[in-house]
Design a protein around this motif. Structure first.
Motif, short mmCIF file in Angstrom:
data_model
loop_
_atom_site.label_atom_id
_atom_site.label_comp_id
_atom_site.label_asym_id
_atom_site.label_seq_id
_atom_site.Cartn_x
_atom_site.Cartn_y
_atom_site.Cartn_z
N ASP A 62 -41.58 -34.65 47.03
CA ASP A 62 -42.35 -35.87 46.74
C ASP A 62 -43.24 -35.70 45.52
OD1 ASP A 62 -43.75 -34.04 48.28
OD2 ASP A 62 -45.06 -35.54 49.17
N VAL A 63 -43.77 -34.50 45.32
CA VAL A 63 -44.63 -34.23 44.16
C VAL A 63 -43.82 -34.33 42.88
CG1 VAL A 63 -46.05 -32.48 43.02
CG2 VAL A 63 -46.11 -32.70 45.53
N ILE A 64 -42.68 -33.66 42.86
CA ILE A 64 -41.83 -33.62 41.66
C ILE A 64 -41.27 -35.00 41.34
CG2 ILE A 64 -39.63 -32.71 40.80
CD1 ILE A 64 -41.69 -30.59 40.74
N ILE A 65 -40.85 -35.71 42.37
CA ILE A 65 -40.28 -37.04 42.15
C ILE A 65 -41.33 -37.97 41.54
CG2 ILE A 65 -39.40 -39.10 43.38
CD1 ILE A 65 -38.00 -36.97 45.31
N GLY A 66 -42.56 -37.87 42.01
CA GLY A 66 -43.65 -38.68 41.45
C GLY A 66 -43.87 -38.38 39.98
N ILE A 67 -43.83 -37.12 39.62
CA ILE A 67 -44.03 -36.72 38.21
C ILE A 67 -42.93 -37.32 37.33
CG2 ILE A 67 -43.91 -34.74 36.62
CD1 ILE A 67 -45.19 -33.02 38.80
N VAL A 68 -41.69 -37.17 37.78
CA VAL A 68 -40.57 -37.64 36.96
C VAL A 68 -40.56 -39.16 36.87
CG1 VAL A 68 -38.05 -37.70 36.74
CG2 VAL A 68 -39.20 -35.58 37.41
N ARG A 69 -40.90 -39.82 37.97
CA ARG A 69 -40.93 -41.29 37.96
C ARG A 69 -41.89 -41.78 36.88
NH1 ARG A 69 -41.51 -42.63 43.19
NH2 ARG A 69 -39.36 -43.35 43.42
N ILE A 82 -33.41 -35.67 28.08
CA ILE A 82 -32.76 -34.56 28.77
C ILE A 82 -33.63 -34.22 29.97
CG2 ILE A 82 -31.98 -32.15 28.65
CD1 ILE A 82 -32.13 -32.38 25.60
N LEU A 83 -33.07 -34.24 31.14
CA LEU A 83 -33.79 -33.74 32.31
C LEU A 83 -33.41 -32.27 32.48
CD1 LEU A 83 -33.41 -36.80 34.67
CD2 LEU A 83 -35.57 -35.86 33.84
N ASP A 84 -34.40 -31.41 32.27
CA ASP A 84 -34.19 -29.96 32.30
C ASP A 84 -34.94 -29.41 33.52
OD1 ASP A 84 -34.49 -27.21 31.93
OD2 ASP A 84 -35.53 -27.38 30.01
N GLY A 85 -34.18 -29.04 34.54
CA GLY A 85 -34.83 -28.52 35.77
C GLY A 85 -35.07 -29.57 36.83
N PHE A 86 -34.55 -30.74 36.66
CA PHE A 86 -34.63 -31.83 37.64
C PHE A 86 -33.35 -32.64 37.53
CE2 PHE A 86 -35.38 -36.14 38.98
CZ PHE A 86 -36.16 -36.01 40.11
N PRO A 87 -32.72 -33.07 38.62
CA PRO A 87 -33.05 -32.75 40.00
C PRO A 87 -32.62 -31.34 40.40
CG PRO A 87 -31.06 -34.09 39.90
CD PRO A 87 -31.55 -33.96 38.49
N ARG A 88 -33.22 -30.87 41.47
CA ARG A 88 -32.94 -29.52 41.97
C ARG A 88 -32.58 -29.51 43.44
NH1 ARG A 88 -36.08 -26.48 38.04
NH2 ARG A 88 -36.02 -24.28 38.46
N THR A 89 -32.70 -30.69 44.07
CA THR A 89 -32.32 -30.82 45.48
C THR A 89 -31.60 -32.16 45.62
OG1 THR A 89 -34.34 -32.02 46.07
CG2 THR A 89 -34.43 -29.62 46.28
N ILE A 90 -30.88 -32.32 46.73
CA ILE A 90 -30.19 -33.59 46.95
C ILE A 90 -31.20 -34.75 47.03
CG2 ILE A 90 -28.68 -34.89 48.52
CD1 ILE A 90 -27.10 -32.72 47.11
N PRO A 91 -32.29 -34.64 47.78
CA PRO A 91 -33.25 -35.76 47.79
C PRO A 91 -33.77 -36.11 46.39
CG PRO A 91 -33.77 -34.23 49.56
CD PRO A 91 -32.68 -33.60 48.75
N GLN A 92 -33.97 -35.12 45.51
CA GLN A 92 -34.39 -35.42 44.14
C GLN A 92 -33.31 -36.21 43.40
OE1 GLN A 92 -35.78 -31.95 41.95
NE2 GLN A 92 -37.16 -31.32 43.59
N SER A 95 -33.25 -39.80 44.66
CA SER A 95 -34.39 -40.55 44.10
C SER A 95 -34.17 -40.86 42.63
CB SER A 95 -35.69 -39.75 44.21
OG SER A 95 -36.00 -39.53 45.53
N LEU A 96 -33.60 -39.92 41.90
CA LEU A 96 -33.34 -40.17 40.48
C LEU A 96 -32.39 -41.35 40.32
CD1 LEU A 96 -33.53 -39.43 37.47
CD2 LEU A 96 -31.64 -37.81 37.84
N ASP A 97 -31.34 -41.37 41.09
CA ASP A 97 -30.40 -42.49 41.02
C ASP A 97 -31.13 -43.82 41.25
OD1 ASP A 97 -28.19 -40.99 40.48
OD2 ASP A 97 -27.47 -40.90 42.55
N ALA A 98 -31.98 -43.84 42.25
CA ALA A 98 -32.71 -45.08 42.57
C ALA A 98 -33.66 -45.46 41.43
CB ALA A 98 -33.48 -44.90 43.87
N MET A 99 -34.37 -44.49 40.87
CA MET A 99 -35.30 -44.78 39.76
C MET A 99 -34.55 -45.37 38.58
SD MET A 99 -37.47 -41.35 39.05
CE MET A 99 -37.52 -40.22 40.40
N LEU A 100 -33.44 -44.75 38.22
CA LEU A 100 -32.70 -45.18 37.03
C LEU A 100 -32.14 -46.59 37.24
CD1 LEU A 100 -30.79 -41.89 36.11
CD2 LEU A 100 -32.84 -42.81 35.02
#
Ligand code: AP5
Ligand code: ZN
Length: 214
Positions: A62-69, A82-92, A95-100
């Protein structure tokens, strides 16, 4: 170019990103760099993140997703990123798909998995040195500065990352295999996943990436 870089610690994601941002005029969003500057500034985020980073563990989703959002909403991302080091988990990744899709109405153009065997990672990361001034990345053997300990570009002092100790590297690799390597499967059917061998000369690897990005 809206690129996601996958790959183990030390694969060369940061190194290749520095070439891409120069030539393609896109921004690099490195969650690791964002966290390290928060640690340096001593913010609440930094204090919290440091505990995880020093142990080679992932900072909570949740912390990382907030930062990237927040970062992706900024104007400079409109020409590509370029997203370097994100996502790193399935939930990330979910969330990225949803944000985009929902917030930004854009999609990823490429997912590049830069692959390097575990047995080469230890030498790459124990030999890594980073400039305190401009963040440029060196290697004591593979990419040494002209003058030991000093950045070629800005004259800044080179330092060794806290998490580049052998025992922490081993933990980061374990976390990669347990949680992050599954992302290749996640993107498998997107038609945008490219696998690049990260072993070889930095310039040769960059040429392969350029062929993919076009
Ligand atoms: P992060 O900063 O993302 O580190 P990492 O993924 O472990 O990646 P690295 O920066 O170590 O490697 P790189 O692939 O960029 O390699 P580089 O180009 O420098 O994350 C750090 C921590 O932050 C995590 O452990 C976690 O706690 C937290 N975090 C970050 N993002 C998170 C997220 N999304 N979720 C949760 N937590 C998160 O190259 C390495 C070395 O090799 C250099 O010395 C370089 O000169 C050399 N080199 C590069 N290419 C070559 C080559 N072709 N041949 C020889 N040497 C080479
Ligand atoms: Zn420098």
């Amino acid at each position: 170019v809206n690129l996601v870089f996958l790959g183990p610690p030390g694969a060369g994601k940061g190194t290749q990103s520095s070439y891409i941002i120069n030539e393609y005029k896109v921004v690099q969003i490195s969650t690791g760099d964002i966290l390290r500057s928060a640690v340096k500034e001593g913010t609440e985020l930094g204090k919290m993140a440091k505990k995880y980073m020093d142990e080679g563990k992932l900072v909570p989703d949740d912390v990382i997703i907030g930062i990237v959002r927040e970062r992706l909403k900024q104007d400079d991302c409109k020409n590509g990123f370029i997203l370097d080091g994100f996502p790193r988990t399935i939930p990330q990744a979910v969330s990225l798909d949803a944000m985009l899709k929902d917030d930004l109405n854009i999609s990823l153009t490429h997912i590049i998995s830069l692959e390097v065997d575990d047995n080469l990672i230890m030498e790459r990361l124990t030999g890594r040195r980073t400039c305190k001034g401009c963040g440029k990345v060196y290697h004591i053997k593979y990419n040494p500065p002209k003058k030991e300990g000093v950045c070629d570009d800005c004259g800044g002092e080179l330092y060794q990352r806290d998490d580049d100790k052998e025992e922490t590297i081993a933990k980061r690799l374990k976390v990669y295999h347990e949680q992050t390597s599954a992302l290749k499967d996640y993107y498998k059917n997107s038609g945008k996943l490219y696998v690049v061998d990260g072993v070889g000369e930095v310039g040769d690897i960059y040429r392969k990436i350029k062929e993919i990005l076009g």
